[in-house]
Write a protein that holds these residues in place. Structure first.
Motif, PDB file in Angstrom:
ATOM      1  N   GLU A 355       0.833  -1.204   0.000  1.00  0.00           N
ATOM      2  CA  GLU A 355       0.000   0.000   0.000  1.00  0.00           C
ATOM      3  C   GLU A 355       0.867   1.252   0.000  1.00  0.00           C
ATOM      4  O   GLU A 355       1.859   1.335   0.734  1.00  0.00           O
ATOM      5  CB  GLU A 355      -0.914   0.006   1.229  1.00  0.00           C
ATOM      6  CG  GLU A 355      -1.866  -1.182   1.282  1.00  0.00           C
ATOM      7  CD  GLU A 355      -2.629  -1.253   2.595  1.00  0.00           C
ATOM      8  OE1 GLU A 355      -2.304  -0.461   3.510  1.00  0.00           O
ATOM      9  OE2 GLU A 355      -3.531  -2.105   2.721  1.00  0.00           O
ATOM     10  N   GLU A 357      -0.308   4.294   0.832  1.00  0.00           N
ATOM     11  CA  GLU A 357      -0.740   5.142   1.930  1.00  0.00           C
ATOM     12  C   GLU A 357      -1.212   4.270   3.094  1.00  0.00           C
ATOM     13  O   GLU A 357      -1.657   3.139   2.892  1.00  0.00           O
ATOM     14  CB  GLU A 357      -1.867   6.071   1.499  1.00  0.00           C
ATOM     15  CG  GLU A 357      -1.436   7.128   0.493  1.00  0.00           C
ATOM     16  CD  GLU A 357      -2.567   8.085   0.159  1.00  0.00           C
ATOM     17  OE1 GLU A 357      -3.749   7.687   0.352  1.00  0.00           O
ATOM     18  OE2 GLU A 357      -2.288   9.205  -0.284  1.00  0.00           O
ATOM     19  N   THR A 359      -3.968   4.007   5.838  1.00  0.00           N
ATOM     20  CA  THR A 359      -5.290   4.515   6.199  1.00  0.00           C
ATOM     21  C   THR A 359      -5.825   3.780   7.420  1.00  0.00           C
ATOM     22  O   THR A 359      -5.659   2.575   7.570  1.00  0.00           O
ATOM     23  CB  THR A 359      -6.280   4.351   5.036  1.00  0.00           C
ATOM     24  OG1 THR A 359      -6.340   2.966   4.660  1.00  0.00           O
ATOM     25  CG2 THR A 359      -5.831   5.168   3.835  1.00  0.00           C
ATOM     26  N   ARG A 363      -9.237   7.506   7.480  1.00  0.00           N
ATOM     27  CA  ARG A 363      -8.344   8.660   7.431  1.00  0.00           C
ATOM     28  C   ARG A 363      -6.942   8.197   7.047  1.00  0.00           C
ATOM     29  O   ARG A 363      -6.551   7.057   7.330  1.00  0.00           O
ATOM     30  CB  ARG A 363      -8.282   9.384   8.784  1.00  0.00           C
ATOM     31  CG  ARG A 363      -9.589  10.018   9.217  1.00  0.00           C
ATOM     32  CD  ARG A 363      -9.938  11.215   8.331  1.00  0.00           C
ATOM     33  NE  ARG A 363     -11.118  11.907   8.816  1.00  0.00           N
ATOM     34  CZ  ARG A 363     -12.361  11.615   8.446  1.00  0.00           C
ATOM     35  NH1 ARG A 363     -12.578  10.593   7.609  1.00  0.00           N
ATOM     36  NH2 ARG A 363     -13.374  12.305   8.917  1.00  0.00           N
ATOM     37  N   THR A 364      -6.154   9.094   6.422  1.00  0.00           N
ATOM     38  CA  THR A 364      -4.794   8.775   6.003  1.00  0.00           C
ATOM     39  C   THR A 364      -3.800   9.337   7.004  1.00  0.00           C
ATOM     40  O   THR A 364      -3.886  10.524   7.375  1.00  0.00           O
ATOM     41  CB  THR A 364      -4.496   9.350   4.609  1.00  0.00           C
ATOM     42  OG1 THR A 364      -5.410   8.784   3.662  1.00  0.00           O
ATOM     43  CG2 THR A 364      -3.065   9.024   4.179  1.00  0.00           C
TER      44      THR A 364
END
Length: 469
Positions: A355, A357, A359, A363-364
């Motif tokens: 991945e 990002e 999360t 939310r990131t």
């Protein structure tokens, strides 16, 4: 803006301005302290004052006053709300000495910057930009918005929680201590909420002789939890009330704390209630109560309801992990913080899954937060390993390495749970533990940033891949 006004705006904190008047020198670069340095020095100053007060004959219940190294160690432990001690608080300190202790614990729990800010703000002092930056750094805030409101809430919640549990414990102690129950109630309420772990029961027994007092364990345990989850989380829960309205920080703190408390309780209960464990022979309710209490307390508080030295190796190892993780940001506890370990583990999982990002709850998590989590974990681990090696040298093979590491992590996490070997070490061992407690209280990032000069390089170099793993 004229030059004189610019000089005024760039001056250091108010506490350092008398030095400029005496020397007749303007606030040049060498006289300015970074916010992180001011935070570190505020704790050093508080520890120094506490050391002097504890060395006074009036602070001792014995015929002689405390030696310097013992007074320094106890002052550091109280200011950093750790709980490790080389004196018997009940029998070695006078009433005045106990009052000094509780003041150090209270100021250390909230932070001297926080209390000092409210004092001068109440007198009408207007904070300049540099001073506001220092406050932001001490409270872990990214902006100035709502800074003083946050500090007011911190003090309000502290007084409310400590007052409630002080009343509760006072009523509980009246049959045993009579009028002195007031002092016992206040002392233990402050010590529990500030996650300090100091007690007035004497003989270094903590709560071991009261392990059948489920009401006492529940009261102190709940106070420890409230002090350890952090003031922003308390405010979020009280005012937003519903899970979907909580901030990401609050959701992570509540989730991680729940997992650690329940997981620690089940592990301690499963191990210590079998065979020759320390809980064998107790009724089931007391076994569960003591398991839950130790799971909560060993994160950062330091009260213990059974003899840790007599517990199994599995329990000690689990406690070391819990102590290293510690409490939550903007709380009265130490350690690398539960949010750090969560971000670290979630980032590792994201790497394995490919991945880009990270999360959580829709939310990131920012790259900056992820980098800080890896940095805090790495530096914390290196510090514990280094101090563990040095303390093993100081110990001189008297105790096994596991006991030395336990004591080291206890100091780093500002927990204060000991196996009883701290008092055996010489001055060097106590100084090393003092440094470890100070780092654990002010925070790894604050401690290192106060010592390291940050620079932004304008030179860019070509990238090249290296092999890892």
């Amino acid at each position: 803006m004229d030059e004189e006004k610019m000089d005024r705006d760039l001056e250091g904190l108010a506490v350092f301005r008398p030095l400029q008047k005496v020397t007749g020198v303007k606030a040049q670069q060498e006289f300015r302290l970074k916010p992180t340095q001011t935070i570190l020095l505020s704790f050093v100053l508080m520890i120094g004052i506490g050391t002097i007060l504890l060395m006074l004959p009036i602070s001792s219940a014995r015929e002689t006053s405390l030696p310097f190294i013992d007074a320094l160690f106890v002052s550091t432990s109280a200011s950093c709300v750790t709980g490790l001690t080389v004196v018997d608080v009940k029998n070695d300190l006078s009433f005045f000495g106990k009052c000094v202790m509780i003041m150090l614990i209270q100021v250390g729990g909230l932070g001297i910057m926080t209390l000092g800010t409210m004092a001068v703000h109440a007198m009408g002092y207007r904070f300049r930009l540099r001073e506001s930056l220092t406050l932001q750094e001490s409270l872990g805030q990214s902006g100035r918005s709502g800074l003083f409101e946050l500090i007011r809430r911190m003090i309000k919640y502290t007084l409310a929680v400590e007052g409630f549990f002080a009343l509760l414990l006072t009523v509980h102690f009246i049959p045993e201590f009579g009028f002195d129950a007031i002092g016992y109630g206040i002392f233990h309420a402050v010590s529990a909420f500030c996650n300090a772990g100091f007690d007035l029961f004497g003989n270094y027994d903590s709560l071991c002789k009261r392990q059948d007092d489920i009401f006492l364990l529940a009261g102190i345990g709940l106070s420890i939890i409230l002090g350890g989850i952090g003031f922003t989380v308390m405010h979020d829960v009280m005012h937003r009330r519903k899970w979907h309205r909580f901030s990401l920080h609050t959701k992570i703190v509540l989730a991680v704390n729940s997992v650690l408390i329940v997981g620690g309780t089940l592990l301690i209960f499963g191990v210590e209630s079998r065979y020759d464990g320390v809980l064998v022979g107790m009724p089931l309710a007391e076994q569960l109560a003591n398991s839950a209490f130790m799971s909560v307390s060993c994160r950062t508080a330091g009260f213990n309801s059974f003899d840790i030295a007599a517990s199994t190796q599995v329990t000690k190892f689990a406690m070391i992990i819990l102590m290293f993780i510690g409490a939550s940001p903007l709380s009265t506890g130490g350690g690398i913080k539960c949010t750090t370990i969560f971000v670290l583990l979630r980032s590792v999982w994201a790497i394995f899954r490919g991945e880009n990002e990270v999360t959580v709850f829709g939310r990131t998590i920012s790259t900056r937060a992820r980098n800080q989590a890896f940095a805090i974990f790495t530096v914390g681990t290196l510090w514990v390993v280094t101090m563990g090696i040095l303390l093993a040298v100081v110990d001189g093979e008297t105790n096994d390495l596991g006991r030395v590491i336990f004591e080291t992590v206890s100091a780093f996490g500002t927990v204060g749970m000991g196996i009883g070997i701290t008092s055996e070490w010489d001055e060097w061992g106590k100084v090393l533990l003092c440094l470890t407690m100070l780092l654990g209280r002010v925070g790894i990032m604050t401690f290192l940033l106060s010592l390291i000069q940050q620079r932004q390089s304008i030179v860019k170099y070509p990238k090249e891949e290296i092999m890892l793993g």
